[in-house]
Scaffold this motif. Structure first.
Motif, PDB file in Angstrom:
ATOM      1  N   LYS A 182       0.630  -1.333   0.191  1.00 18.40           N
ATOM      2  CA  LYS A 182      -0.140   0.051   0.246  1.00 18.40           C
ATOM      3  C   LYS A 182       1.192   0.799  -0.075  1.00 18.40           C
ATOM      4  O   LYS A 182       1.053   2.501  -0.652  1.00 18.40           O
ATOM      5  N   LEU A 183       1.912   0.813   0.745  1.00 20.58           N
ATOM      6  CA  LEU A 183       3.232   2.373   0.572  1.00 20.58           C
ATOM      7  C   LEU A 183       3.622   2.718  -0.599  1.00 20.58           C
ATOM      8  O   LEU A 183       3.235   4.144  -0.672  1.00 20.58           O
ATOM      9  N   ARG A 184       3.229   1.408  -1.827  1.00 22.31           N
ATOM     10  CA  ARG A 184       4.335   1.869  -2.446  1.00 22.31           C
ATOM     11  C   ARG A 184       2.917   2.408  -3.623  1.00 22.31           C
ATOM     12  O   ARG A 184       3.358   2.905  -4.796  1.00 22.31           O
ATOM     13  N   VAL A 210       8.403   9.340  10.288  1.00 24.11           N
ATOM     14  CA  VAL A 210       6.978   9.004  11.164  1.00 24.11           C
ATOM     15  C   VAL A 210       7.391   7.644  11.328  1.00 24.11           C
ATOM     16  O   VAL A 210       8.584   6.870  10.243  1.00 24.11           O
ATOM     17  N   MET A 211       7.250   7.152  12.356  1.00 20.65           N
ATOM     18  CA  MET A 211       7.819   5.255  12.969  1.00 20.65           C
ATOM     19  C   MET A 211       6.498   4.405  13.224  1.00 20.65           C
ATOM     20  O   MET A 211       5.648   5.568  13.723  1.00 20.65           O
ATOM     21  N   ALA A 251      11.821  16.995  17.130  1.00 25.80           N
ATOM     22  CA  ALA A 251      12.396  17.130  15.669  1.00 25.80           C
ATOM     23  C   ALA A 251      11.417  16.408  14.601  1.00 25.80           C
ATOM     24  O   ALA A 251      11.721  16.342  13.557  1.00 25.80           O
ATOM     25  N   GLY A 252       9.893  16.338  15.022  1.00 27.12           N
ATOM     26  CA  GLY A 252       9.040  16.503  13.576  1.00 27.12           C
ATOM     27  C   GLY A 252       8.705  15.176  13.989  1.00 27.12           C
ATOM     28  O   GLY A 252       8.539  14.929  12.369  1.00 27.12           O
ATOM     29  N   ILE A 253       9.449  14.174  14.585  1.00 29.07           N
ATOM     30  CA  ILE A 253       8.858  12.954  14.734  1.00 29.07           C
ATOM     31  C   ILE A 253       7.637  12.363  15.421  1.00 29.07           C
ATOM     32  O   ILE A 253       7.322  12.429  16.224  1.00 29.07           O
ATOM     33  N   ARG A 254       7.201  11.740  14.483  1.00 27.34           N
ATOM     34  CA  ARG A 254       5.357  11.460  14.673  1.00 27.34           C
ATOM     35  C   ARG A 254       6.222   9.734  14.824  1.00 27.34           C
ATOM     36  O   ARG A 254       6.330   8.795  14.421  1.00 27.34           O
ATOM     37  N   THR A 287      -4.028   2.452   6.451  1.00 23.11           N
ATOM     38  CA  THR A 287      -3.818   3.172   7.803  1.00 23.11           C
ATOM     39  C   THR A 287      -2.426   3.570   8.131  1.00 23.11           C
ATOM     40  O   THR A 287      -2.272   4.729   8.309  1.00 23.11           O
ATOM     41  N   VAL A 288      -1.847   2.490   7.795  1.00 23.87           N
ATOM     42  CA  VAL A 288       0.107   2.953   7.539  1.00 23.87           C
ATOM     43  C   VAL A 288       0.087   4.174   6.786  1.00 23.87           C
ATOM     44  O   VAL A 288       0.704   5.260   7.467  1.00 23.87           O
ATOM     45  N   ALA A 289      -0.872   3.744   5.742  1.00 22.39           N
ATOM     46  CA  ALA A 289      -0.429   4.629   4.701  1.00 22.39           C
ATOM     47  C   ALA A 289      -0.841   6.521   5.343  1.00 22.39           C
ATOM     48  O   ALA A 289      -0.154   7.351   5.189  1.00 22.39           O
ATOM     49  N   PHE A 290      -1.791   6.362   5.860  1.00 28.05           N
ATOM     50  CA  PHE A 290      -2.424   7.582   6.241  1.00 28.05           C
ATOM     51  C   PHE A 290      -1.866   8.306   7.838  1.00 28.05           C
ATOM     52  O   PHE A 290      -1.540   9.390   7.365  1.00 28.05           O
ATOM     53  N   LEU A 291      -1.088   7.455   8.032  1.00 27.37           N
ATOM     54  CA  LEU A 291       0.147   7.333   9.235  1.00 27.37           C
ATOM     55  C   LEU A 291       1.103   8.701   8.763  1.00 27.37           C
ATOM     56  O   LEU A 291       1.608   9.255   9.285  1.00 27.37           O
ATOM     57  N   VAL A 292       1.412   7.545   7.943  1.00 26.82           N
ATOM     58  CA  VAL A 292       3.403   8.086   7.482  1.00 26.82           C
ATOM     59  C   VAL A 292       2.294   9.736   6.190  1.00 26.82           C
ATOM     60  O   VAL A 292       3.419  10.101   6.228  1.00 26.82           O
ATOM     61  N   GLY A 293       1.943   9.584   5.983  1.00 24.43           N
ATOM     62  CA  GLY A 293       0.930  11.009   4.898  1.00 24.43           C
ATOM     63  C   GLY A 293       0.886  12.378   6.135  1.00 24.43           C
ATOM     64  O   GLY A 293       0.713  12.141   7.664  1.00 24.43           O
TER      65      GLY A 293
END
Length: 275
Positions: free
Chosen positions: A48-50, A160-161, A200-203, A248-254
């Motif tokens: 999905k990320l790809r 994002v992690m 650091a802007g990392i979620r 869901t992960v793509a939403f979090l990364v975006g």
């Protein structure tokens, strides 16, 4: 195939760069750890990320696993494929060094690995061995801390992690046993990393899928009963699939999740809301 198991959101057989969704994560580069086969949660996330436009690095556990993972990496057009056994000294550092050398930065990581020795997993928590508990924590929780530490310098512009948990971290789930405390530690780690890396802007997030028929889940005793109970009790009356977790992960990364961090996100057809 029953309605409880058929894919709700099928994975693409190949990545389609002309897809209307293929731009949402364009320009982002990320590492996905934990792909074992086409049923694994990590592959659902990677596909999905790809599909949403991200460039990916994947890992495989060892040479034996590579023959299963490499075709999947080629299928979705992953740019990098590297060996990673988190219990082997130096391998994780080598992964991040190659990313630094070839990409120079990193926008996200997805940590989707867990392990517990079978004898310890199938026994009572009170009876688990020290070595088994330590190994489960090492692979399933501490490796996320290691990944975060190595990824932080590569996320100079934020990032994002994401890691993978399970409802057994929050409530007692029959036969989940020792992995319950381990996943609880992982969710707590997520909150602390989010607090430490926020400036650091990392979620940082934990995603908590419902039960899925993956190879990793097959190690849980009476897993078929767990699946049947999830289908019977969830408001949606079905299991989720790996593509839904991937979205869901793509939403979090975006950018859409920019106001969230430190959270555990349930993707379980509503099962966690039912007593």
């Amino acid at each position: 195939m029953t309605s409880a198991t058929k894919p709700i959101d099928p994975l693409p057989k190949v990545w389609n760069p002309d897809s209307r969704i293929g731009e949402m994560l364009a320009g982002k580069r990320g590492l996905v750890v934990g792909v074992a086969n086409e049923q694994s949660i990590a592959f659902g996330c990677a596909a999905k990320l790809r599909a949403f436009g991200a460039e990916l690095a994947l890992t495989h556990l060892n040479e034996k696993a590579e023959k299963y993972v490499r075709p999947l990496a080629e299928q979705i057009g992953a740019s990098l494929l590297m060996p990673l056994d988190v219990e082997r000294p130096g391998e994780m550092e080598a992964v991040f060094e190659r990313i630094r050398a070839e990409w120079g930065r990193l926008d996200f990581i997805v940590h989707s690995i867990a392990y517990a020795p079978r004898d310890d997993l199938h026994g009572r928590v009170i009876d688990c061995s020290l070595s088994g508990f330590q190994q489960a924590m090492r692979v399933s929780c501490y490796s996320f801390i290691e990944m975060a530490r190595l990824a932080e310098p590569l996320m100079s512009d934020g990032g994002v992690m994401v890691t993978m948990s399970y409802y057994g971290a929050d409530k007692v789930v029959s036969n989940y046993n020792m992995m319950g405390p381990v996943k609880s530690a992982l969710q707590s780690t997520t909150r602390y990393l989010a607090a430490e890396l926020g400036e650091a802007g990392i979620r940082v997030y934990a995603v908590s899928p419902g039960p899925l028929k993956t190879r990793a889940a097959s190690g849980i005793a009476a897993f078929d009963d767990l699946v049947a109970d999830a289908v019977a009790r969830s408001p949606a009356g079905r299991l989720v699939d790996i593509a839904e977790i991937g979205r869901t992960v793509a939403f979090l990364v975006g950018g859409g999740a920019s106001g969230m961090t430190g959270d555990t996100i349930f993707v379980d057809a509503g099962l966690h809301n039912i007593a």
